[in-house]
Design a protein around this motif. Structure first.
Motif, PDB file in Angstrom:
ATOM      1  N   ALA A  54       0.833  -1.205   0.000  1.00  0.00           N
ATOM      2  CA  ALA A  54       0.000   0.000   0.000  1.00  0.00           C
ATOM      3  C   ALA A  54       0.869   1.256   0.000  1.00  0.00           C
ATOM      4  O   ALA A  54       0.570   2.225  -0.706  1.00  0.00           O
ATOM      5  N   ALA A  55       1.948   1.235   0.777  1.00  0.00           N
ATOM      6  CA  ALA A  55       2.852   2.390   0.826  1.00  0.00           C
ATOM      7  C   ALA A  55       3.488   2.642  -0.539  1.00  0.00           C
ATOM      8  O   ALA A  55       3.605   3.786  -0.987  1.00  0.00           O
ATOM      9  N   GLU A  56       3.882   1.560  -1.212  1.00  0.00           N
ATOM     10  CA  GLU A  56       4.468   1.728  -2.546  1.00  0.00           C
ATOM     11  C   GLU A  56       3.428   2.280  -3.519  1.00  0.00           C
ATOM     12  O   GLU A  56       3.736   3.150  -4.341  1.00  0.00           O
ATOM     13  N   ALA A  57       2.200   1.790  -3.434  1.00  0.00           N
ATOM     14  CA  ALA A  57       1.148   2.269  -4.326  1.00  0.00           C
ATOM     15  C   ALA A  57       0.900   3.764  -4.121  1.00  0.00           C
ATOM     16  O   ALA A  57       0.747   4.520  -5.086  1.00  0.00           O
ATOM     17  N   VAL A  58       0.877   4.193  -2.867  1.00  0.00           N
ATOM     18  CA  VAL A  58       0.667   5.617  -2.571  1.00  0.00           C
ATOM     19  C   VAL A  58       1.853   6.437  -3.069  1.00  0.00           C
ATOM     20  O   VAL A  58       1.688   7.509  -3.657  1.00  0.00           O
ATOM     21  N   ASP A  62       1.063   9.185  -5.710  1.00  0.00           N
ATOM     22  CA  ASP A  62       0.971  10.541  -5.172  1.00  0.00           C
ATOM     23  C   ASP A  62       2.317  11.197  -4.908  1.00  0.00           C
ATOM     24  O   ASP A  62       2.364  12.372  -4.550  1.00  0.00           O
ATOM     25  N   GLY A  63       3.408  10.445  -5.053  1.00  0.00           N
ATOM     26  CA  GLY A  63       4.721  11.018  -4.795  1.00  0.00           C
ATOM     27  C   GLY A  63       5.027  11.082  -3.311  1.00  0.00           C
ATOM     28  O   GLY A  63       4.173  10.789  -2.459  1.00  0.00           O
ATOM     29  N   PRO A  64       6.256  11.476  -2.955  1.00  0.00           N
ATOM     30  CA  PRO A  64       6.644  11.540  -1.539  1.00  0.00           C
ATOM     31  C   PRO A  64       5.722  12.418  -0.699  1.00  0.00           C
ATOM     32  O   PRO A  64       5.461  12.121   0.468  1.00  0.00           O
ATOM     33  N   GLY A  65       5.217  13.501  -1.281  1.00  0.00           N
ATOM     34  CA  GLY A  65       4.351  14.400  -0.521  1.00  0.00           C
ATOM     35  C   GLY A  65       3.038  13.771  -0.112  1.00  0.00           C
ATOM     36  O   GLY A  65       2.410  14.207   0.862  1.00  0.00           O
ATOM     37  N   GLY A  66       2.606  12.745  -0.840  1.00  0.00           N
ATOM     38  CA  GLY A  66       1.336  12.108  -0.514  1.00  0.00           C
ATOM     39  C   GLY A  66       1.460  10.917   0.406  1.00  0.00           C
ATOM     40  O   GLY A  66       0.440  10.317   0.776  1.00  0.00           O
ATOM     41  N   LEU A  67       2.697  10.572   0.782  1.00  0.00           N
ATOM     42  CA  LEU A  67       2.902   9.391   1.620  1.00  0.00           C
ATOM     43  C   LEU A  67       2.661   9.752   3.081  1.00  0.00           C
ATOM     44  O   LEU A  67       3.542  10.258   3.770  1.00  0.00           O
ATOM     45  N   THR A  68       1.465   9.485   3.553  1.00  0.00           N
ATOM     46  CA  THR A  68       1.102   9.723   4.941  1.00  0.00           C
ATOM     47  C   THR A  68       0.567   8.438   5.548  1.00  0.00           C
ATOM     48  O   THR A  68       0.158   7.517   4.826  1.00  0.00           O
ATOM     49  N   VAL A  69       0.564   8.376   6.870  1.00  0.00           N
ATOM     50  CA  VAL A  69       0.036   7.205   7.559  1.00  0.00           C
ATOM     51  C   VAL A  69      -1.427   6.995   7.188  1.00  0.00           C
ATOM     52  O   VAL A  69      -1.867   5.867   6.914  1.00  0.00           O
ATOM     53  N   ARG A  70      -2.175   8.061   7.161  1.00  0.00           N
ATOM     54  CA  ARG A  70      -3.604   7.944   6.859  1.00  0.00           C
ATOM     55  C   ARG A  70      -3.827   7.441   5.430  1.00  0.00           C
ATOM     56  O   ARG A  70      -4.693   6.589   5.188  1.00  0.00           O
ATOM     57  N   ALA A  71      -3.036   7.940   4.469  1.00  0.00           N
ATOM     58  CA  ALA A  71      -3.204   7.514   3.084  1.00  0.00           C
ATOM     59  C   ALA A  71      -2.848   6.042   2.907  1.00  0.00           C
ATOM     60  O   ALA A  71      -3.546   5.302   2.207  1.00  0.00           O
ATOM     61  N   VAL A  72      -1.786   5.607   3.556  1.00  0.00           N
ATOM     62  CA  VAL A  72      -1.374   4.207   3.446  1.00  0.00           C
ATOM     63  C   VAL A  72      -2.398   3.304   4.125  1.00  0.00           C
ATOM     64  O   VAL A  72      -2.738   2.231   3.614  1.00  0.00           O
ATOM     65  N   ALA A  73      -2.895   3.715   5.287  1.00  0.00           N
ATOM     66  CA  ALA A  73      -3.897   2.924   5.988  1.00  0.00           C
ATOM     67  C   ALA A  73      -5.159   2.778   5.133  1.00  0.00           C
ATOM     68  O   ALA A  73      -5.741   1.693   5.039  1.00  0.00           O
TER      69      ALA A  73
END
Length: 235
Positions: A54-58, A62-73
């Motif tokens: 999921a983290a890789e997909a985000v 979305d790029g590094p700026g979109g990698l948040t705990v909430r987005a990955v969850a």
């Protein structure tokens, strides 16, 4: 006669239980479950793999700026607390992605080095250099977190450093084999490896930023590799 869909008085408790279970398993029944709810317990290793995927997909989307705990969850379909419990939050996510990125880069370079379709060591040297560029172009967000400080990390992780050094070690092995074949001179393979990496990284970083001013970036990059071979040739 009972209303449509309502259980009649003549239905047995066992039959009603079966119908209720079937309804809960239907798409409409599942839709009533809480978001992110899991049916049963999933092994810890599987949860971590799901989170990393999921983290890789985000990151890719979305790029590094979109990698948040909430987005990955949300991508993994679990509660945000699960990210903290399994990976220690955002720092743990980034560390896991860094390890995956360095391992992927190492595998890419190793595959080029071991390609038996390239009979000469000179050809393999060129192929490895080209594979480094292709990795960066195919994985720009990974490259950004690996080499361009896309995330500010306050603490170094020894495990990440170990995988990063292993990726650099693949380059050093190429230098050693190229020197043994007489393609280049490398009395200090680590020193020469660092020089080569500095040149290739600079070229790739410029291309990722759209700053290559020649008409054919691939040709320019390959010409750089040839220049490196000439400059490092035994005298």
């Amino acid at each position: 006669m009972s209303e449509a869909g309502a259980p009649s008085a003549s239905q047995s408790p066992r039959r009603r239980a079966r119908e209720e279970q079937s309804a809960s398993q239907s798409p409409r029944g599942r839709a009533r479950e809480a978001p992110g709810a899991r049916r049963g317990r999933t092994p810890s290793a599987d949860v971590e793999r799901e989170l990393l995927a999921a983290a890789e997909a985000v990151l890719v989307r979305d790029g590094p700026g979109g990698l948040t705990v909430r987005a990955v969850a949300a991508e993994a379909g679990i509660a945000p607390m699960g990210v903290y419990n399994r990976l220690g939050g955002k720092d743990g996510l980034v560390d896991a992605l860094l390890i995956k990125g360095f391992d992927r880069l190492r595998a890419t370079v190793d595959a080029a080095m071991n390609d038996t379709a390239e009979p000469s060591m000179r050809a393999r040297f060129l192929s490895c250099g080209l594979s480094y560029r292709q990795f960066a172009l195919d994985n720009p967000h990974f490259y950004a977190i690996m080499f361009e400080d896309a995330f500010l990390r306050e603490h170094d992780n020894p495990e990440v450093e170990e995988h990063a050094k292993a990726a650099f070690g693949a380059l050093v092995r190429i230098v050693e084999l190229s020197a043994a074949a007489g393609v280049i001179a490398a009395p200090d393979p680590v020193e020469v490896g660092q020089q080569i990496w500095s040149a290739l990284h600079g070229a790739v970083a410029l291309e990722l930023r759209g700053l290559v001013l020649t008409p054919d970036p691939r040709y320019t990059y390959q010409s750089l590799l040839v220049t490196l071979i000439r400059g490092l040739a035994p005298r």
